[in-house]
Write a protein that holds these residues in place. Sequence first.
Motif, mmCIF file in Angstrom:
data_model
loop_
_atom_site.group_PDB
_atom_site.id
_atom_site.type_symbol
_atom_site.label_atom_id
_atom_site.label_comp_id
_atom_site.label_asym_id
_atom_site.label_seq_id
_atom_site.Cartn_x
_atom_site.Cartn_y
_atom_site.Cartn_z
ATOM 1 N N GLU A 1 -11.510 16.342 -5.361
ATOM 2 C CA GLU A 1 -11.369 16.538 -6.875
ATOM 3 C C GLU A 1 -10.160 15.707 -7.284
ATOM 4 O OE1 GLU A 1 -11.384 20.148 -8.243
ATOM 5 O OE2 GLU A 1 -13.504 20.873 -7.381
ATOM 6 N N ARG A 2 -8.998 15.832 -6.915
ATOM 7 C CA ARG A 2 -7.820 15.170 -7.306
ATOM 8 C C ARG A 2 -7.950 13.534 -7.033
ATOM 9 N NH1 ARG A 2 -2.764 19.068 -5.633
ATOM 10 N NH2 ARG A 2 -3.744 21.054 -6.938
ATOM 11 N N ARG B 1 -9.252 21.078 1.139
ATOM 12 C CA ARG B 1 -10.262 19.966 0.899
ATOM 13 C C ARG B 1 -10.907 19.779 -0.486
ATOM 14 N NH1 ARG B 1 -12.013 18.810 7.392
ATOM 15 N NH2 ARG B 1 -10.293 20.137 8.239
ATOM 16 N N SER B 2 -11.412 20.641 -0.844
ATOM 17 C CA SER B 2 -12.213 20.655 -2.085
ATOM 18 C C SER B 2 -11.318 20.410 -3.251
ATOM 19 C CB SER B 2 -12.631 21.919 -2.452
ATOM 20 O OG SER B 2 -13.940 22.319 -1.470
ATOM 21 N N SER B 3 -10.126 20.785 -3.257
ATOM 22 C CA SER B 3 -9.280 20.026 -4.436
ATOM 23 C C SER B 3 -8.626 19.017 -4.258
ATOM 24 C CB SER B 3 -7.952 21.291 -4.579
ATOM 25 O OG SER B 3 -7.432 21.292 -3.514
ATOM 26 N N THR B 4 -8.706 18.598 -2.889
ATOM 27 C CA THR B 4 -8.290 17.165 -2.494
ATOM 28 C C THR B 4 -9.291 15.869 -2.956
ATOM 29 O OG1 THR B 4 -6.713 17.856 -0.611
ATOM 30 C CG2 THR B 4 -7.648 15.418 -0.506
ATOM 31 N N MET C 1 0.762 -1.172 0.095
ATOM 32 C CA MET C 1 -0.020 -0.099 -0.085
ATOM 33 C C MET C 1 0.866 1.435 -0.028
ATOM 34 S SD MET C 1 -3.276 -0.875 -0.120
ATOM 35 C CE MET C 1 -4.085 0.692 0.221
ATOM 36 N N GLN C 2 2.070 1.091 0.238
ATOM 37 C CA GLN C 2 2.914 2.263 0.243
ATOM 38 C C GLN C 2 2.874 3.174 -1.059
ATOM 39 O OE1 GLN C 2 4.498 3.548 3.028
ATOM 40 N NE2 GLN C 2 4.557 5.251 1.882
ATOM 41 N N GLU C 3 2.898 2.389 -2.218
ATOM 42 C CA GLU C 3 2.721 3.081 -3.429
ATOM 43 C C GLU C 3 1.640 3.996 -3.487
ATOM 44 O OE1 GLU C 3 2.210 1.812 -8.216
ATOM 45 O OE2 GLU C 3 2.997 0.493 -6.765
ATOM 46 N N CYS C 4 0.427 3.318 -3.081
ATOM 47 C CA CYS C 4 -0.712 4.121 -3.159
ATOM 48 C C CYS C 4 -0.687 5.328 -2.152
ATOM 49 C CB CYS C 4 -2.002 3.145 -2.623
ATOM 50 S SG CYS C 4 -2.502 1.915 -3.830
ATOM 51 N N VAL C 5 -0.035 5.091 -1.195
ATOM 52 C CA VAL C 5 -0.023 6.590 -0.145
ATOM 53 C C VAL C 5 0.974 7.315 -0.667
ATOM 54 C CG1 VAL C 5 1.125 7.171 1.965
ATOM 55 C CG2 VAL C 5 -0.414 5.135 1.815
ATOM 56 N N ASP C 6 2.089 7.011 -1.553
ATOM 57 C CA ASP C 6 3.112 7.867 -2.062
ATOM 58 C C ASP C 6 2.320 8.719 -3.223
ATOM 59 O OD1 ASP C 6 5.110 7.075 -0.198
ATOM 60 O OD2 ASP C 6 6.136 5.681 -1.566
ATOM 61 N N ASP C 7 1.496 8.055 -4.100
ATOM 62 C CA ASP C 7 0.948 8.460 -5.147
ATOM 63 C C ASP C 7 -0.107 9.596 -4.783
ATOM 64 O OD1 ASP C 7 2.298 6.866 -6.866
ATOM 65 O OD2 ASP C 7 0.525 5.162 -7.306
ATOM 66 N N ALA C 8 -0.742 9.304 -3.387
ATOM 67 C CA ALA C 8 -1.772 10.220 -3.414
ATOM 68 C C ALA C 8 -1.161 11.402 -2.387
ATOM 69 C CB ALA C 8 -2.536 9.755 -2.071
ATOM 70 N N LEU C 9 0.151 11.362 -2.091
ATOM 71 C CA LEU C 9 0.805 12.494 -1.299
ATOM 72 C C LEU C 9 1.358 13.079 -2.492
ATOM 73 C CD1 LEU C 9 2.466 10.974 1.957
ATOM 74 C CD2 LEU C 9 0.438 12.337 1.790
ATOM 75 N N ARG D 1 -10.589 11.797 -6.295
ATOM 76 C CA ARG D 1 -11.578 11.281 -7.000
ATOM 77 C C ARG D 1 -11.465 10.805 -8.367
ATOM 78 N NH1 ARG D 1 -14.787 14.903 -6.522
ATOM 79 N NH2 ARG D 1 -16.283 14.221 -4.515
ATOM 80 N N THR D 2 -10.700 11.839 -9.164
ATOM 81 C CA THR D 2 -10.095 11.658 -10.571
ATOM 82 C C THR D 2 -9.312 10.378 -10.730
ATOM 83 O OG1 THR D 2 -10.733 13.872 -11.153
ATOM 84 C CG2 THR D 2 -9.178 12.532 -12.466
ATOM 85 N N ALA D 3 -8.187 10.494 -9.692
ATOM 86 C CA ALA D 3 -7.077 9.264 -9.772
ATOM 87 C C ALA D 3 -7.616 8.084 -9.439
ATOM 88 C CB ALA D 3 -5.886 10.039 -8.948
ATOM 89 N N TRP D 4 -8.515 7.994 -8.511
ATOM 90 C CA TRP D 4 -8.764 6.704 -8.057
ATOM 91 C C TRP D 4 -9.863 6.042 -8.903
ATOM 92 C CZ3 TRP D 4 -9.361 7.605 -1.795
ATOM 93 C CH2 TRP D 4 -8.032 7.833 -1.388
ATOM 94 N N LYS D 5 -10.768 6.891 -9.560
ATOM 95 C CA LYS D 5 -11.760 6.087 -10.396
ATOM 96 C C LYS D 5 -11.082 5.554 -11.609
ATOM 97 C CE LYS D 5 -16.009 8.916 -9.843
ATOM 98 N NZ LYS D 5 -16.856 9.972 -10.266
ATOM 99 N N ALA D 6 -9.756 6.086 -11.931
ATOM 100 C CA ALA D 6 -8.999 5.717 -13.059
ATOM 101 C C ALA D 6 -8.212 4.582 -12.835
ATOM 102 C CB ALA D 6 -8.213 6.865 -13.557
ATOM 103 N N ARG D 7 -8.027 3.749 -11.553
ATOM 104 C CA ARG D 7 -7.011 2.790 -11.084
ATOM 105 C C ARG D 7 -7.169 1.600 -11.975
ATOM 106 N NH1 ARG D 7 -2.837 3.459 -7.331
ATOM 107 N NH2 ARG D 7 -3.206 0.967 -7.584
ATOM 108 N N GLY D 8 -8.389 1.060 -12.491
ATOM 109 C CA GLY D 8 -8.304 -0.025 -13.307
ATOM 110 C C GLY D 8 -9.177 -1.280 -12.624
ATOM 111 N N ASP D 9 -8.726 -2.291 -13.393
ATOM 112 C CA ASP D 9 -9.533 -3.495 -12.652
ATOM 113 C C ASP D 9 -9.252 -4.157 -11.580
ATOM 114 O OD1 ASP D 9 -10.896 -3.555 -15.299
ATOM 115 O OD2 ASP D 9 -9.367 -4.896 -16.149
#
Length: 220
Positions: free
Chosen positions: A170-171, A165-168, A115-123, A173-181
């Motif tokens: 939006e960012r 918080r608003s920009s967080t 999960m570290q990759e997910c955390v790093d990507d989010a930060l 939501r867009t990134a996590w929706k595109a994560r894939g299968d």
Amino acid sequence: MTINSSWGSTNDGGAAAGPQITAIVIGLLATIPALIAGIRALRDRVLEVAASGATVVAGVGFVVVVLLVVVPAFGVLPLAARDADAYQEQQRLDELDDIDAGFGPGSAEEVGQKMQECVDDALRLLEVAPSTARTTTWSTSGTTAAGNTCRAFHERIRLGEQVDRSSTAERLRTAWKARGDHASFFERNGVLELSVHPADATISWIRADNQLIVESDCIP
């Protein structure tokens, strides 16, 4: 339905016990009150002919219930209990076999690494330096449904009020929706959540607290 037919048609951990107990309860409730009422009516000499017939019918029904349901239960209910124990043990071993075969992470520590990759990507997406984020990591112990001891991974990253918080929302939501299968995105009541299937874990952003939370399943 008798216990014998129930037992012969099941092989899922003693499921025959449930129908058999139900049959015992229904059978006794249907015959004992009628038998008692008939005996009382005969004793009080109320409608003796009708009471006599009702008592005989109730008595025959009681005997049938005892012979076809209650007596077989003394042999089959213990067998069902033993089968349930064997089934539970097989489930426990199968769960460990799946871990050994590489189906899912093998430990809470491995979850943290995955999960570290997910955390790093989010930060990185939120332009937050890992060194400035207040991070707390811990694990909890438990028992899986199959009966194996397990540990779950937890991590909390406090983003701080400097992160909008608003920009967080939006960012992420867009990134996590595109994560894939191999991941699933959910949004509800101010919480954005990404389930990462290979890691058996989720990363969530909680708007009210402005923090990221990582939580895993309990890993044997």
